[in-house]
Design an enzyme around this catalytic site. Structure first.
Site, short mmCIF file in Angstrom:
data_model
loop_
_atom_site.label_atom_id
_atom_site.label_comp_id
_atom_site.label_asym_id
_atom_site.label_seq_id
_atom_site.Cartn_x
_atom_site.Cartn_y
_atom_site.Cartn_z
N ARG A 160 0.80 -1.22 0.00
CA ARG A 160 0.00 0.00 0.00
C ARG A 160 0.84 1.28 0.00
O ARG A 160 0.30 2.38 -0.13
CB ARG A 160 -0.92 0.02 1.23
CG ARG A 160 -1.92 -1.14 1.27
CD ARG A 160 -2.59 -1.26 2.62
NE ARG A 160 -3.55 -2.36 2.64
CZ ARG A 160 -4.86 -2.22 2.43
NH1 ARG A 160 -5.37 -1.02 2.20
NH2 ARG A 160 -5.67 -3.27 2.45
N CYS A 182 -8.28 4.59 -24.15
CA CYS A 182 -8.98 3.74 -25.11
C CYS A 182 -9.55 4.57 -26.26
O CYS A 182 -9.52 4.15 -27.43
CB CYS A 182 -10.07 2.94 -24.42
SG CYS A 182 -11.27 3.94 -23.49
N THR A 183 -10.06 5.75 -25.93
CA THR A 183 -10.66 6.60 -26.97
C THR A 183 -9.61 7.17 -27.90
O THR A 183 -9.82 7.24 -29.12
CB THR A 183 -11.49 7.72 -26.31
OG1 THR A 183 -12.49 7.15 -25.47
CG2 THR A 183 -12.18 8.58 -27.36
N ARG A 238 -21.40 13.37 -13.89
CA ARG A 238 -21.04 12.00 -13.49
C ARG A 238 -21.63 11.65 -12.12
O ARG A 238 -21.64 10.48 -11.74
CB ARG A 238 -19.51 11.84 -13.45
CG ARG A 238 -18.86 11.98 -14.80
CD ARG A 238 -17.43 11.50 -14.77
NE ARG A 238 -16.67 11.99 -15.92
CZ ARG A 238 -15.55 11.46 -16.36
NH1 ARG A 238 -15.03 10.41 -15.74
NH2 ARG A 238 -14.92 11.96 -17.40
N ARG A 272 -21.50 9.49 -21.97
CA ARG A 272 -21.50 8.18 -21.33
C ARG A 272 -22.92 7.61 -21.37
O ARG A 272 -23.89 8.29 -21.01
CB ARG A 272 -21.02 8.30 -19.88
CG ARG A 272 -19.60 8.82 -19.72
CD ARG A 272 -18.57 7.77 -20.10
NE ARG A 272 -17.21 8.24 -19.87
CZ ARG A 272 -16.55 8.08 -18.73
NH1 ARG A 272 -17.13 7.47 -17.69
NH2 ARG A 272 -15.31 8.51 -18.61
#
Length: 339
Positions: A84, A158-159, A203, A239
């Site tokens: 961590r 990804c886009t 969002r 989205r």
């Protein structure tokens, strides 16, 4: 030489990367071994989420735990860490890790990602847009710029991996003056399941019940991989309530006049030639579910091409998880050749 990989963050992209690697290993196209994963989640949960996936289905390998710190996948044994304290505290040197796939989403700037190098890894690939990285690579577009000297590498988003092949073909063949894009994108874990607090008030709303307009840096990031287009593209995301399978809509002003047939022919030639494996060409009237688990970065939909004078609209699909994760595997392989 087998490239030894450590994965930091075994969430959606970390697990998809590992599944994509298994798929490529079955085809004999990836000489890569995952030797360790690090995640703050307990190992039994990690093993369960690797075995069972709501989108990809059940992994066709036995998955079990061996002792307290080993995940067994078929014949492979993976050291499971629960560090961590940050990248610098990870035992990459002791484990002989060559390349780290940084997929926590937390260490996307070079200063933090450098901790992996301090811990003994030779290279770091960030599975997201990054800041102050040595290079951002989109395979098929600017991977020739990677020369082995860069240690902190971003695989972009990804886009961007979907958009960049579109812009490359249009710019190479017809020239781009400027353009605007929209990605109609599957929801992600950054959105809320139900209405609740979020720094982005759009969002904040229930992901499965709304079309959610929000930001994307994909268009501006094109300037990182195609410097001649820096400042010439912009856009946003919508989205939508599906778990994966997205589509990019690009409208561009071209320097040269072109017909629908000219544009489609250029994309078909690229998909069968220099961008084979990255760009796919479709004439069938497909929908989003048809491209889920397709490994291409960008799946061109020829039936949606439109032209008015020098203004062209082109559309390309992408599995925002699976396609991107396959490029991560390919980028690890590329980086591994320079070690």
């Amino acid at each position: 030489m087998t490239v030894r990989v450590g994965i930091n963050g075994f969430g959606r992209i970390g697990r998809n990367f590992y599944r994509a690697l298994l798929a490529q290993q079955e085809q004999g196209t990836a000489d890569i071994e995952v030797v360790a994963v690090n995640d703050i989640t307990d190992n039994s949960t990690l093993a369960h989420l690797l075995k069972f996936d709501s989108i990809l289905g059940r992994l066709p390998y036995d998955v079990s735990l061996e002792g307290e710190d080993t995940i067994v996948v078929g014949p492979a044994k993976i050291k499971a860490l629960e560090v961590r304290e940050g990248p610098a505290a990870l035992p990459w040197g002791d484990l002989g890790v060559d390349v780290v796939v940084e997929s926590t989403g937390l260490f996307t700037n070079a200063a933090k990602a450098k901790g992996h190098l301090d811990a003994g890894a030779k290279k770091v690939i960030i599975s997201a847009p990054a800041t102050d990285e040595d290079i951002t690579v989109v395979l098929g577009v600017n991977d020739d710029k990677y020369d082995g000297s860069q240690n902190i590498i971003s695989n972009a988003s990804c886009t961007t991996n979907c958009l960049a092949p579109l812009t490359k073909v249009l710019d190479d063949e017809f020239g781009i003056v400027r353009g605007l894009m929209t990605t109609i994108h599957a929801y992600t874990q950054d959105q809320n399941l139900q209405d609740g607090p979020h720094k982005d008030l759009r969002r904040a709303r229930a992901a499965a019940l709304n079309i959610v307009p929000t930001s994307t840096g994909a268009a501006k990031a094109i300037g990182l991989v195609m410097p001649n287009l820096k400042g010439k593209l912009d856009g946003y995301a919508l989205r939508v309530p599906i778990p994966t399978g997205s589509v990019t809509d690009l409208t561009a002003e071209l320097k040269k006049p072109a017909s629908v047939e000219d544009i489609n022919a250029a994309f078909k030639a690229a998909a069968e030639g220099r961008l084979k494996g990255i760009l796919k060409y479709y004439d069938a009237p497909i929908v989003s579910s048809d491209i889920v688990t397709d490994p291409h970065s960008s799946i061109f939909d020829s039936g949606l091409t439109k032209v008015i004078d020098n203004q062209a609209k082109v559309v390309s699909w992408y599995d925002n998880e699976w396609g991107y994760s396959n490029r991560l595997v390919d980028l690890v392989a590329l980086v591994g050749k320079s070690l």
